[in-house]
Design a protein around this motif. Structure first.
Motif, mmCIF file in Angstrom:
data_model
loop_
_atom_site.group_PDB
_atom_site.id
_atom_site.type_symbol
_atom_site.label_atom_id
_atom_site.label_comp_id
_atom_site.label_asym_id
_atom_site.label_seq_id
_atom_site.Cartn_x
_atom_site.Cartn_y
_atom_site.Cartn_z
ATOM 1 N N VAL A 29 -21.302 12.376 -16.927
ATOM 2 C CA VAL A 29 -22.102 13.539 -17.326
ATOM 3 C C VAL A 29 -21.265 14.816 -17.228
ATOM 4 O O VAL A 29 -21.323 15.687 -18.104
ATOM 5 N N THR A 30 -20.456 14.929 -16.158
ATOM 6 C CA THR A 30 -19.614 16.122 -15.970
ATOM 7 C C THR A 30 -18.603 16.268 -17.102
ATOM 8 O O THR A 30 -18.460 17.350 -17.698
ATOM 9 N N ILE A 31 -17.894 15.172 -17.401
ATOM 10 C CA ILE A 31 -16.904 15.210 -18.483
ATOM 11 C C ILE A 31 -17.576 15.505 -19.820
ATOM 12 O O ILE A 31 -17.089 16.312 -20.630
ATOM 13 N N MET A 55 -7.581 15.836 -16.433
ATOM 14 C CA MET A 55 -7.746 16.768 -15.315
ATOM 15 C C MET A 55 -8.577 16.188 -14.174
ATOM 16 O O MET A 55 -8.822 16.834 -13.166
ATOM 17 N N LEU A 56 -9.028 14.945 -14.337
ATOM 18 C CA LEU A 56 -9.961 14.344 -13.386
ATOM 19 C C LEU A 56 -9.359 14.068 -11.996
ATOM 20 O O LEU A 56 -10.047 14.263 -10.994
ATOM 21 N N PRO A 57 -8.095 13.610 -11.870
ATOM 22 C CA PRO A 57 -7.561 13.248 -10.541
ATOM 23 C C PRO A 57 -7.696 14.322 -9.469
ATOM 24 O O PRO A 57 -8.186 14.026 -8.366
ATOM 25 N N PRO A 58 -7.296 15.580 -9.703
ATOM 26 C CA PRO A 58 -7.465 16.585 -8.629
ATOM 27 C C PRO A 58 -8.926 16.864 -8.287
ATOM 28 O O PRO A 58 -9.254 17.162 -7.137
ATOM 29 N N LYS A 59 -9.801 16.744 -9.291
ATOM 30 C CA LYS A 59 -11.233 16.936 -9.022
ATOM 31 C C LYS A 59 -11.780 15.795 -8.169
ATOM 32 O O LYS A 59 -12.569 16.023 -7.245
ATOM 33 N N LEU A 60 -11.353 14.571 -8.485
ATOM 34 C CA LEU A 60 -11.762 13.419 -7.671
ATOM 35 C C LEU A 60 -11.269 13.577 -6.234
ATOM 36 O O LEU A 60 -12.003 13.292 -5.277
ATOM 37 N N LEU A 61 -10.028 14.024 -6.096
ATOM 38 C CA LEU A 61 -9.454 14.220 -4.765
ATOM 39 C C LEU A 61 -10.270 15.241 -3.970
ATOM 40 O O LEU A 61 -10.573 15.027 -2.788
ATOM 41 N N PHE A 100 -0.883 22.506 -12.021
ATOM 42 C CA PHE A 100 0.282 21.717 -12.429
ATOM 43 C C PHE A 100 -0.126 20.594 -13.376
ATOM 44 O O PHE A 100 0.585 20.269 -14.330
ATOM 45 N N ASP A 101 -1.290 20.003 -13.104
ATOM 46 C CA ASP A 101 -1.785 18.930 -13.976
ATOM 47 C C ASP A 101 -2.044 19.474 -15.377
ATOM 48 O O ASP A 101 -1.685 18.843 -16.394
ATOM 49 N N GLN A 102 -2.668 20.638 -15.448
ATOM 50 C CA GLN A 102 -2.925 21.261 -16.750
ATOM 51 C C GLN A 102 -1.617 21.562 -17.490
ATOM 52 O O GLN A 102 -1.522 21.377 -18.705
ATOM 53 N N TYR A 103 -0.623 22.021 -16.743
ATOM 54 C CA TYR A 103 0.677 22.336 -17.344
ATOM 55 C C TYR A 103 1.317 21.086 -17.944
ATOM 56 O O TYR A 103 1.773 21.090 -19.093
ATOM 57 N N VAL A 130 -12.384 27.945 -9.075
ATOM 58 C CA VAL A 130 -13.740 27.910 -9.611
ATOM 59 C C VAL A 130 -13.988 26.599 -10.338
ATOM 60 O O VAL A 130 -15.076 26.000 -10.247
ATOM 61 N N ASP A 131 -12.974 26.128 -11.061
ATOM 62 C CA ASP A 131 -13.076 24.854 -11.764
ATOM 63 C C ASP A 131 -13.318 23.706 -10.788
ATOM 64 O O ASP A 131 -14.145 22.814 -11.028
ATOM 65 N N ILE A 132 -12.597 23.734 -9.663
ATOM 66 C CA ILE A 132 -12.796 22.721 -8.626
ATOM 67 C C ILE A 132 -14.175 22.874 -7.989
ATOM 68 O O ILE A 132 -14.895 21.900 -7.762
#
Length: 355
Positions: A29-31, A55-61, A100-103, A130-132
């Motif tokens: 739902v988020t994605i 971009m999901l890995p840092p958010k999952l972390l 860094f992931d976005q880059y 804010v994204d996190i």
């Protein structure tokens, strides 16, 4: 509703009860939400979807560090300041990882030029945090609400078990007290070699059957409880003088009413226990029970010797204290219990709102 609809609904409920499915549903739902939100602005749903996925890995972390470590180890153990500091630290670290992931995604996956994250500015850092924070807030709220709900359930269960234990204890107090008085009556008849002794044994057997078996339920019909009271009164009459005046009246609609077993018995028992039988004055007991509009009114009055301490003794007896405590637990704010004495008679009045 067809059987297919019922089966389908059951399968959905079964899936929602699975923890891993609820988590998977949340991330989908988020994605999907951010893909639609940013994709409509950039008119490039495919690129945005791929970007959100990568971009999901840092958010999952960030989310699972918070839910699995920080919340249970710090927040639920009331270490709020440390929880706040560590949560901000997680947001900062995961925000930097997200930059860094976005880059890397933008430059090497989407083949677009992007400024190196080494050249960070406050806007980019705050935007990443804010994204996190956006994906953190909903799981955190759900976790806290779920924890509070479980604690509430646990408290209610403990309170219920405590009340049930106390009620069982109060009920257990009635049995030996009740049988002690009844056996005393039987003993006096046997000493007098009364012909009524066999009948008393039969009545006592009926009373014991009710007390030991029929009353082992949360509630009984009011009719059954009143029949038990009538049997008890008939048994008690045998030990009183021949000229004793005993009246027991039941009026109103007692059908379809239920009550806790042995709740009224101690009040009736109290009358016979303290009625005057040693003085020359005539002894009497008047008991009336009326039921109207689901309200029970019990008035029990007995004669007594003019002794200053008798009324106090009767008022504070084990039986009445037991009744009052059971009423507090079973019928909070639904009863009135009063006891009045003038030195010659004792009156107990109970108003009770039945179910």
């Amino acid at each position: 509703m067809s059987i297919y609809d019922i089966t389908g609904s059951k399968r959905v409920n079964d899936l929602l009860n699975l923890r891993w499915f609820r988590h998977l549903l949340y991330w989908c739902v988020t994605i999907g939400f951010f893909t639609l939100f940013w994709g409509s602005e950039k008119n490039s749903y495919g690129v945005v979807f791929l970007n959100e996925l990568l971009m999901l890995p840092p958010k999952l972390l960030a989310v699972y560090t918070l839910l699995l470590v920080l919340v249970p180890q710090f927040l639920f153990k009331k270490r709020v300041l440390l929880f706040t500091i560590l949560t901000l630290a997680v947001m900062v670290v995961c925000g930097i990882i997200l930059l860094f992931d976005q880059y890397l995604v933008t430059k090497y996956v989407l083949n677009l030029y992007v400024e190196s994250p080494v050249y960070l500015n406050r806007f980019k850092a705050l935007s990443a945090m804010v994204d996190i924070n956006t994906v953190l807030i909903i799981p955190l709220v759900i976790k806290i609400v779920e924890h509070g709900y479980r604690n509430l359930q646990r408290s209610e269960l403990l309170e219920k078990e405590k009340l049930e234990t106390e009620l069982k204890f109060l009920k257990a107090q009635i049995h030996p007290h009740f049988f002690f008085n009844t056996l005393n009556n039987l003993y006096s008849l046997v000493l007098r070699k009364s012909d009524k002794a066999p009948d008393v044994v039969l009545m006592l057997s009926e009373l014991m059957r009710y007390v030991l078996y029929d009353s082992n339920v949360p509630k009984v019909s009011l009719e059954k409880e009143l029949k038990h009271i009538g049997n008890y009164i008939n048994l008690e009459k045998l030990r009183l003088p021949q000229n004793a005046e005993i009246r027991f009246e039941v009026t109103g609609n007692t059908l379809a009413m239920a009550i806790e077993p042995m709740l009224l018995t101690p009040i009736i028992e109290n009358c016979f226990k303290h009625v005057n039988t040693t003085s020359d004055s005539k002894c009497w007991i008047h008991i009336s029970i009326n039921v109207e509009h689901s309200q029970l009114l019990l008035i029990a009055e007995n004669s007594m010797d003019e002794q200053p301490d008798t009324a106090e003794e009767q008022r504070q007896g084990v039986g009445l204290r037991n009744v009052e405590r059971r009423l507090e637990l079973l019928y909070p704010n639904r009863y009135e219990l009063k006891a009045i004495s003038d030195g010659f008679s004792y009156l107990c009045k109970l108003k009770l709102q039945l179910s």
